[in-house]
Write a protein that holds these residues in place. Structure first.
Motif, PDB file in Angstrom:
ATOM      1  N   VAL A 178       0.818  -1.216   0.000  1.00  0.00           N
ATOM      2  CA  VAL A 178       0.000   0.000   0.000  1.00  0.00           C
ATOM      3  C   VAL A 178       0.856   1.271   0.000  1.00  0.00           C
ATOM      4  O   VAL A 178       0.616   2.182  -0.811  1.00  0.00           O
ATOM      5  N   PRO A 179       1.869   1.408   0.881  1.00  0.00           N
ATOM      6  CA  PRO A 179       2.694   2.620   0.837  1.00  0.00           C
ATOM      7  C   PRO A 179       3.416   2.804  -0.497  1.00  0.00           C
ATOM      8  O   PRO A 179       3.596   3.932  -0.961  1.00  0.00           O
ATOM      9  N   ALA A 180       3.826   1.700  -1.125  1.00  0.00           N
ATOM     10  CA  ALA A 180       4.496   1.785  -2.423  1.00  0.00           C
ATOM     11  C   ALA A 180       3.537   2.296  -3.491  1.00  0.00           C
ATOM     12  O   ALA A 180       3.909   3.099  -4.350  1.00  0.00           O
ATOM     13  N   MET A 181       2.282   1.833  -3.441  1.00  0.00           N
ATOM     14  CA  MET A 181       1.294   2.338  -4.395  1.00  0.00           C
ATOM     15  C   MET A 181       1.030   3.824  -4.172  1.00  0.00           C
ATOM     16  O   MET A 181       0.851   4.581  -5.134  1.00  0.00           O
ATOM     17  N   ASN A 182       1.027   4.252  -2.926  1.00  0.00           N
ATOM     18  CA  ASN A 182       0.837   5.682  -2.653  1.00  0.00           C
ATOM     19  C   ASN A 182       1.950   6.517  -3.264  1.00  0.00           C
ATOM     20  O   ASN A 182       1.702   7.614  -3.782  1.00  0.00           O
ATOM     21  N   ARG A 183       3.169   5.999  -3.230  1.00  0.00           N
ATOM     22  CA  ARG A 183       4.294   6.732  -3.816  1.00  0.00           C
ATOM     23  C   ARG A 183       4.284   6.651  -5.342  1.00  0.00           C
ATOM     24  O   ARG A 183       4.812   7.526  -6.028  1.00  0.00           O
ATOM     25  N   LEU A 184       3.681   5.584  -5.875  1.00  0.00           N
ATOM     26  CA  LEU A 184       3.625   5.387  -7.320  1.00  0.00           C
ATOM     27  C   LEU A 184       2.454   6.133  -7.955  1.00  0.00           C
ATOM     28  O   LEU A 184       2.499   6.482  -9.139  1.00  0.00           O
ATOM     29  N   TRP A 185       1.426   6.397  -7.183  1.00  0.00           N
ATOM     30  CA  TRP A 185       0.148   6.877  -7.703  1.00  0.00           C
ATOM     31  C   TRP A 185       0.256   8.123  -8.569  1.00  0.00           C
ATOM     32  O   TRP A 185      -0.356   8.215  -9.638  1.00  0.00           O
ATOM     33  N   THR A 186       1.007   9.115  -8.146  1.00  0.00           N
ATOM     34  CA  THR A 186       1.065  10.378  -8.889  1.00  0.00           C
ATOM     35  C   THR A 186       1.966  10.301 -10.117  1.00  0.00           C
ATOM     36  O   THR A 186       1.972  11.229 -10.930  1.00  0.00           O
ATOM     37  N   THR A 187       2.713   9.208 -10.250  1.00  0.00           N
ATOM     38  CA  THR A 187       3.637   9.069 -11.383  1.00  0.00           C
ATOM     39  C   THR A 187       2.963   8.455 -12.600  1.00  0.00           C
ATOM     40  O   THR A 187       3.241   8.842 -13.739  1.00  0.00           O
ATOM     41  N   ILE A 188       2.091   7.494 -12.373  1.00  0.00           N
ATOM     42  CA  ILE A 188       1.408   6.849 -13.492  1.00  0.00           C
ATOM     43  C   ILE A 188       0.018   7.436 -13.656  1.00  0.00           C
ATOM     44  O   ILE A 188      -0.514   8.075 -12.743  1.00  0.00           O
ATOM     45  N   ARG A 189      -0.570   7.228 -14.803  1.00  0.00           N
ATOM     46  CA  ARG A 189      -1.874   7.829 -15.126  1.00  0.00           C
ATOM     47  C   ARG A 189      -2.545   7.053 -16.245  1.00  0.00           C
ATOM     48  O   ARG A 189      -1.993   6.068 -16.750  1.00  0.00           O
ATOM     49  N   ILE A 190      -3.719   7.495 -16.650  1.00  0.00           N
ATOM     50  CA  ILE A 190      -4.413   6.870 -17.774  1.00  0.00           C
ATOM     51  C   ILE A 190      -3.504   6.964 -19.013  1.00  0.00           C
ATOM     52  O   ILE A 190      -2.957   8.018 -19.329  1.00  0.00           O
ATOM     53  N   GLY A 191      -3.328   5.828 -19.689  1.00  0.00           N
ATOM     54  CA  GLY A 191      -2.479   5.804 -20.885  1.00  0.00           C
ATOM     55  C   GLY A 191      -1.059   5.349 -20.623  1.00  0.00           C
ATOM     56  O   GLY A 191      -0.303   5.120 -21.589  1.00  0.00           O
ATOM     57  N   THR A 192      -0.655   5.215 -19.343  1.00  0.00           N
ATOM     58  CA  THR A 192       0.700   4.742 -19.054  1.00  0.00           C
ATOM     59  C   THR A 192       0.862   3.302 -19.553  1.00  0.00           C
ATOM     60  O   THR A 192       0.031   2.431 -19.258  1.00  0.00           O
ATOM     61  N   PRO A 193       1.898   3.008 -20.342  1.00  0.00           N
ATOM     62  CA  PRO A 193       2.108   1.643 -20.839  1.00  0.00           C
ATOM     63  C   PRO A 193       2.350   0.652 -19.682  1.00  0.00           C
ATOM     64  O   PRO A 193       3.033   0.974 -18.700  1.00  0.00           O
ATOM     65  N   VAL A 194       1.765  -0.523 -19.821  1.00  0.00           N
ATOM     66  CA  VAL A 194       1.943  -1.603 -18.834  1.00  0.00           C
ATOM     67  C   VAL A 194       2.378  -2.847 -19.593  1.00  0.00           C
ATOM     68  O   VAL A 194       1.675  -3.320 -20.492  1.00  0.00           O
TER      69      VAL A 194
END
Length: 241
Positions: free
Chosen positions: A221-237
């Motif tokens: 969960v803390p890692a996702m919180n730190r990742l959240w603002t970096t990725i967005r709609i359209g980010t390649p996965v």
């Protein structure tokens, strides 16, 4: 470097053994690593006396050695969350991710082998190159990479789908996101980033060292919180083995 036979070391008197150890440390010679543990794979990393002299660290440890560990992991792009001298859950998951990438036992404990690997680490590279941010889940290593411009900029501990509900491999983009908890039929998902149908990269309170999810890619969960603002709609996965 020349290895030193453990038989030579083992038959010295204590005083002579200490003197030999100091001489080896100055010379930069190495002591052969102990046999691999049955708990998991290892790289056969040679353990130097300098690495062996480091304290063993685990969750709950505190102090300068923990700060040293966190600083090194941060420099290697592992998601520690910050350098505070406290071996908490984020540091534990960063250590596990490092052990996964380097083929060590995934126990979250920083002993001689992990200290030695920190001196000569495997440096992962993304499989795909994008000018902006992208996300790659390496299912073999059970880690998630945040990449940009052909370099890995963050490495997160992850757990993908178990054998009965595997994570689909392929190339997608983030299609929708939910900023909060999502109650799905198969459990709670924190800040899910959906890339294919109901499959998402999301935060979870349980991220084991092995594939354990119902098909999504879990990160702490803390890692996702730190990742959240970096990725967005359209980010390649990219999901691959």
């Amino acid at each position: 470097m020349l290895p030193v036979s453990p038989h030579v070391i083992g038959h010295r008197r204590p005083a002579a053994h200490a003197a030999l150890g100091m001489a080896l440390l100055v010379a930069g010679l190495a002591v052969p690593a102990a046999p691999a543990s049955a708990a998991g794979p290892t790289t056969g990393t040679t353990v130097t006396l300098a690495a062996a002299s480091q304290p063993t660290l685990r969750q709950g440890s505190r102090g300068a050695a923990v700060s040293q560990l966190q600083t090194r992991l941060t420099a290697l792009r592992y998601d520690v969350g910050g350098v505070d001298g406290i071996f908490g859950p984020s540091t534990h998951h960063a250590v596990v991710a490092f052990q996964k990438v380097n083929g060590l036992v995934r126990d979250g404990i920083v002993g001689p082998r992990t200290w030695a690997a920190l001196d000569r680490p495997v440096v992962p590279k993304p499989k795909y190159t994008h000018t902006g941010y992208s996300v790659e889940a390496n299912l073999t290593r059970q880690v998630l990479y945040l990449a940009k411009g052909g370099s890995v900029v963050r490495i997160l501990d992850a757990s993908s789908g178990k054998a009965s509900t595997p994570t689909p491999t392929g190339n997608w983009t983030v299609q929708r996101r939910i900023d909060g908890w999502r109650q799905s039929d198969l459990g709670l998902l924190w800040r899910p980033n959906y890339f294919y149908r109901g499959y998402a990269v999301h935060g979870a309170t349980s991220v084991p060292t092995y594939p354990a999810s119902h098909g999504c890619v879990r990160v702490p969960v803390p890692a996702m919180n730190r990742l959240w603002t970096t990725i967005r709609i359209g980010t390649p996965v990219h999901i691959y083995r």
